[in-house]
Design a protein around this motif. Sequence first.
Motif, short mmCIF file in Angstrom:
data_model
loop_
_atom_site.label_atom_id
_atom_site.label_comp_id
_atom_site.label_asym_id
_atom_site.label_seq_id
_atom_site.Cartn_x
_atom_site.Cartn_y
_atom_site.Cartn_z
N UNK A 158 45.77 -2.32 37.59
CA UNK A 158 44.72 -3.23 38.06
C UNK A 158 45.29 -4.25 39.03
N UNK A 159 44.39 -4.90 39.78
CA UNK A 159 44.77 -6.03 40.65
C UNK A 159 43.90 -7.25 40.33
N UNK A 178 38.19 1.99 23.01
CA UNK A 178 38.60 1.24 24.19
C UNK A 178 37.94 1.81 25.45
N UNK A 179 37.79 0.94 26.44
CA UNK A 179 37.42 1.35 27.79
C UNK A 179 38.67 1.22 28.64
N UNK A 180 39.12 2.31 29.24
CA UNK A 180 40.36 2.31 30.02
C UNK A 180 40.05 2.19 31.50
N UNK A 181 40.71 1.24 32.15
CA UNK A 181 40.47 0.95 33.57
C UNK A 181 41.72 1.28 34.36
N UNK A 182 41.56 2.10 35.39
CA UNK A 182 42.69 2.54 36.23
C UNK A 182 42.34 2.26 37.68
N UNK A 183 43.24 1.60 38.40
CA UNK A 183 43.08 1.38 39.84
C UNK A 183 43.84 2.50 40.56
N UNK A 184 43.10 3.36 41.24
CA UNK A 184 43.71 4.52 41.88
C UNK A 184 44.76 4.18 42.91
N UNK A 185 44.56 3.09 43.66
CA UNK A 185 45.51 2.71 44.71
C UNK A 185 46.77 2.13 44.09
N UNK A 186 46.64 1.25 43.10
CA UNK A 186 47.81 0.66 42.45
C UNK A 186 48.65 1.74 41.79
#
Length: 262
Positions: A158-159, A178-186
């Motif tokens: 994340x950013x 859980x809800x998993x959050x992934x930033x594709x660019x990071x």
Amino acid sequence: MEKKEWYLEYEIQYNRPGLLGDISSLLGMMSINIVTINGVENSHRGMLLLCKSEEQIMRLRSILNTMDTIKITKLRRPKLRDRLAVRHGRYIHSDIDDKKTFRFNREDLGVLVDFMAELFMKEGHKLIGIRGMPRVGKTESIVAASVCANKRWLFVSSTLLKQTVRNQLIDEEYNEDYLYIIDGIVSARRASERHWQLVREVMRLPATKVIEHPDIFVQETEYKMSDFDYIIELRNNDDEEITYETVEKEAKTNDGFSMFDF
């Protein structure tokens, strides 16, 4: 017999005084209850109805089709988009060619949060991608929707504050709640083998995953855009073009990393 919900939407052809009252009276005489009613953009009105049998709905359709003051546009079991249209008084627009892609503007953040919260409350695996330019409100909307859905969220990358990249989770964090959050660019820029191993573990969990910048994510992984159940596009305005050159430049200017890098 258990009552079931139906969604009625009609376009007003001639808005004479008492029109809504006439329709409400007709529904009452047919023992069909109105759960929610609201205007839905322009000259459309939507209603969530409650009745015992489909036969009542068939008779209602026949009667309404004889009225020259309205035109039925939808009469069906309610979909998520129907419920949100009545709740917020506006449609959620999807891509004409790709029905799983939904478009929102920044002024629609309340509708977006409500929409995602409804998706998050569904059990099981869901893969959701969200596109948008920097600072348009992607991550904040995801977190707000998690709160509305009473879900715990976890950043794999994340950013939001500064760039965060997780290489491992503790045992309690491997949880379908859980809800998993992934930033594709990071994730792409910090693509260590330990991080990608974690990403693949998370992707196998029977839980909801939200991928920011899904187009970059699929370039770096074995996943395809067809694997996504929903794609959300968030813009500052209708004319804004989502370009990844600007997004990647923005990511490169943020050199701070969290303690989860190690």
